[in-house]
Design a protein around this motif. Structure first.
Motif, mmCIF file in Angstrom:
data_model
loop_
_atom_site.group_PDB
_atom_site.id
_atom_site.type_symbol
_atom_site.label_atom_id
_atom_site.label_comp_id
_atom_site.label_asym_id
_atom_site.label_seq_id
_atom_site.Cartn_x
_atom_site.Cartn_y
_atom_site.Cartn_z
ATOM 1 N N UNK A 133 -29.067 -58.420 -21.415
ATOM 2 C CA UNK A 133 -30.203 -57.394 -20.841
ATOM 3 C C UNK A 133 -31.126 -57.255 -22.082
ATOM 4 N N UNK A 134 -32.296 -57.328 -22.036
ATOM 5 C CA UNK A 134 -33.292 -56.430 -23.160
ATOM 6 C C UNK A 134 -33.686 -55.403 -23.027
ATOM 7 N N UNK A 135 -33.030 -54.307 -23.899
ATOM 8 C CA UNK A 135 -33.376 -52.818 -23.731
ATOM 9 C C UNK A 135 -34.834 -52.678 -23.802
ATOM 10 N N UNK A 136 -35.300 -51.650 -22.721
ATOM 11 C CA UNK A 136 -36.770 -50.949 -22.837
ATOM 12 C C UNK A 136 -36.927 -50.450 -24.331
ATOM 13 N N UNK A 137 -37.904 -50.249 -24.629
ATOM 14 C CA UNK A 137 -38.442 -49.831 -26.254
ATOM 15 C C UNK A 137 -38.336 -48.361 -26.255
ATOM 16 N N UNK A 138 -39.383 -47.921 -26.738
ATOM 17 C CA UNK A 138 -39.636 -46.348 -27.061
ATOM 18 C C UNK A 138 -39.357 -45.125 -26.081
ATOM 19 N N UNK A 139 -38.514 -44.641 -25.920
ATOM 20 C CA UNK A 139 -38.035 -43.763 -24.856
ATOM 21 C C UNK A 139 -39.251 -42.742 -24.515
ATOM 22 N N UNK A 140 -40.112 -42.474 -25.705
ATOM 23 C CA UNK A 140 -40.981 -41.331 -25.496
ATOM 24 C C UNK A 140 -42.152 -41.968 -24.660
ATOM 25 N N UNK A 141 -42.518 -43.418 -24.412
ATOM 26 C CA UNK A 141 -43.189 -43.999 -23.675
ATOM 27 C C UNK A 141 -42.780 -44.269 -22.200
ATOM 28 N N UNK A 142 -41.570 -43.852 -21.994
ATOM 29 C CA UNK A 142 -40.881 -44.453 -20.707
ATOM 30 C C UNK A 142 -41.136 -43.517 -19.697
ATOM 31 N N UNK A 143 -41.768 -43.671 -18.479
ATOM 32 C CA UNK A 143 -41.778 -42.867 -17.292
ATOM 33 C C UNK A 143 -40.643 -42.608 -16.757
ATOM 34 N N UNK A 144 -39.885 -41.184 -16.700
ATOM 35 C CA UNK A 144 -38.728 -41.093 -16.218
ATOM 36 C C UNK A 144 -38.594 -41.276 -14.711
ATOM 37 N N UNK A 145 -39.524 -41.394 -13.827
ATOM 38 C CA UNK A 145 -39.658 -41.812 -12.398
ATOM 39 C C UNK A 145 -39.380 -43.324 -12.308
ATOM 40 N N UNK A 146 -39.698 -43.995 -13.524
ATOM 41 C CA UNK A 146 -39.330 -45.708 -13.330
ATOM 42 C C UNK A 146 -37.913 -45.781 -13.696
ATOM 43 N N UNK A 147 -37.280 -44.753 -14.055
ATOM 44 C CA UNK A 147 -35.816 -45.126 -14.450
ATOM 45 C C UNK A 147 -34.882 -45.301 -13.119
ATOM 46 N N UNK A 148 -34.084 -46.292 -12.806
ATOM 47 C CA UNK A 148 -33.384 -46.232 -11.518
ATOM 48 C C UNK A 148 -32.581 -45.108 -11.259
ATOM 49 N N UNK A 149 -32.168 -44.549 -10.162
ATOM 50 C CA UNK A 149 -31.328 -43.509 -9.933
ATOM 51 C C UNK A 149 -29.923 -44.121 -10.623
#
Length: 379
Positions: free
Chosen positions: A95-111
């Motif tokens: 798995x390639x981790x997503x990057x900067x957490x500050x730019x990640x929309x929480x709604x797009x994170x899986x349940x």
């Protein structure tokens, strides 16, 4: 590492180059990310096994993930910004981790059932605070680069409402800024509706390394009502000596040069004369080591291995550092020694994480069992 060479027509090459530029990445990094996203989609479609789901934030090289997978979890999302750690993570988990957490929309994170986060500890660590003070820089929540990242964890918890979470940090977090930092963290989590279980645990009960860390476990009050039966694990194993993780053959490049060894001895003598305890740590092979830190690559001074009469001490090898943190020998080290030292120094004691994860899952399962049995027992 293997390489793949492909030919692209000019139009496709330009389109990919433009997209890569928009994301601020190289062409190679963009294509690698796209391939990894395809793998991730495939994994989510074909591998639905797992007793529970979890996400891995500030993932580093995946030490927390190893612990939660060991007790039956399935990781559905990962975030880690450091590109060298991403490389190690990808090589070991696919798995390639997503990057900067500050730019990640929480709604797009899986349940997910469990949120796992070892949010950056440098703003709160003793070494980190001392260094920032000497440079006249802010630390803790005033550290804009890292200290406020806890609130990104909080916003994801608020949006996704996992059943439970595990946060890990340095022991000093509890006393930083006379306890005010920790008070803010706990109040924030409680206001989100979680009951908290807090403990400080030493990795020396699982690996031959003195490594105290604070663990914050939270359970959703809307689900458990504060009735969960969670307890931190009680160590049952006799601590192993550090000699048990050492390699039988080690390259001479890990032996300290005369210049460095003389410097470390003079430095220690100077501070001892001034009444300070600073100095190198020559390990008792029958005991445990000091805490492995991310700065180990600089001189290895906190953990030096004696080599007998007439030979200077040596550093641990990267593989020995992996063992000192409880990583299996099957774990791939695909970066330079310098990066490997940083990665393992920033990681976690995997068997301790596994033990905590096991108790978290037991508490979840126990609550569900009691919930089913309670109506039957009242009949």
């Amino acid at each position: 590492m293997k390489q793949i060479h492909i030919k692209l027509d000019e139009d496709i090459h330009k389109r990919i180059s433009d997209l890569a530029a928009l994301e601020g990445s190289s062409l190679q990094e963009y294509i690698l990310s796209a391939v990894c996203n395809k793998f991730r989609q495939s994994n989510n479609q074909t591998n639905q096994t797992g007793k529970f789901t979890f996400i891995d934030l500030f993932a580093g090289i995946g030490g927390m993930r190893l612990g939660f997978e060991e007790v039956g979890g399935k990781c559905v999302f990962t975030s880690e910004w450091d590109r060298f750690s991403q490389k190690t993570y990808l090589s070991n988990f696919g798995d390639m981790p997503e990057g900067d957490i500050t730019k990640i929309d929480a709604k797009e994170i899986p349940d997910h059932d469990i949120l796992v986060a070892g949010f950056p500890c440098q703003p709160f660590s003793i070494a980190g605070v001392s260094k920032k003070n000497s440079l006249g820089r802010a630390h803790g929540f005033l550290d804009q680069a890292q200290g406020t990242l806890f609130f990104d964890v909080a916003r994801i918890i608020k949006e996704k409402r996992p059943k439970t979470f595990l946060l890990e940090n340095v022991k000093n977090l509890r006393t930083h800024d006379k306890g005010r930092t920790f008070k803010i963290i706990c109040e924030t989590l409680q206001k989100l509706g979680y009951s908290l279980h807090i403990g400080i645990h030493d990795g020396k009960h699982y690996v031959p390394q003195h490594r105290e860390r604070i663990f914050i476990v939270g359970y959703d009050m809307e689900v458990y009502g504060g009735m969960e039966s969670f307890q931190f694990p009680e160590p049952t194993q006799t601590p192993r000596p550090i000699k048990s993780i050492l390699m039988s053959e080690v390259d001479d490049k890990y032996t300290l040069s005369d210049k460095l060894w003389n410097y470390l001895q003079q430095y220690a003598a100077k501070h001892k004369a001034n009444g300070n305890g600073f100095g190198f740590g020559l390990v008792n092979l029958e005991g445990v080591s000091r805490t492995l830190s991310a700065r180990y690559y600089k001189d290895g001074s906190e953990i030096l291995i004696p080599q007998g009469e007439g030979k200077n001490p040596r550093r641990l090898t990267p593989r020995e550092c992996a063992r000192l943190q409880g990583f299996p020998d099957t774990f791939k080290i695909v970066v330079s020694d310098t990066q490997a030292y940083r990665q393992f120094g920033n990681s976690v004691v995997v068997p301790l994480i596994t033990a905590v994860a096991k108790e978290m899952v037991i508490a979840m399962d126990q609550y569900q069992t009691n919930k089913i049995l309670q109506p039957l027992m009242s009949v």
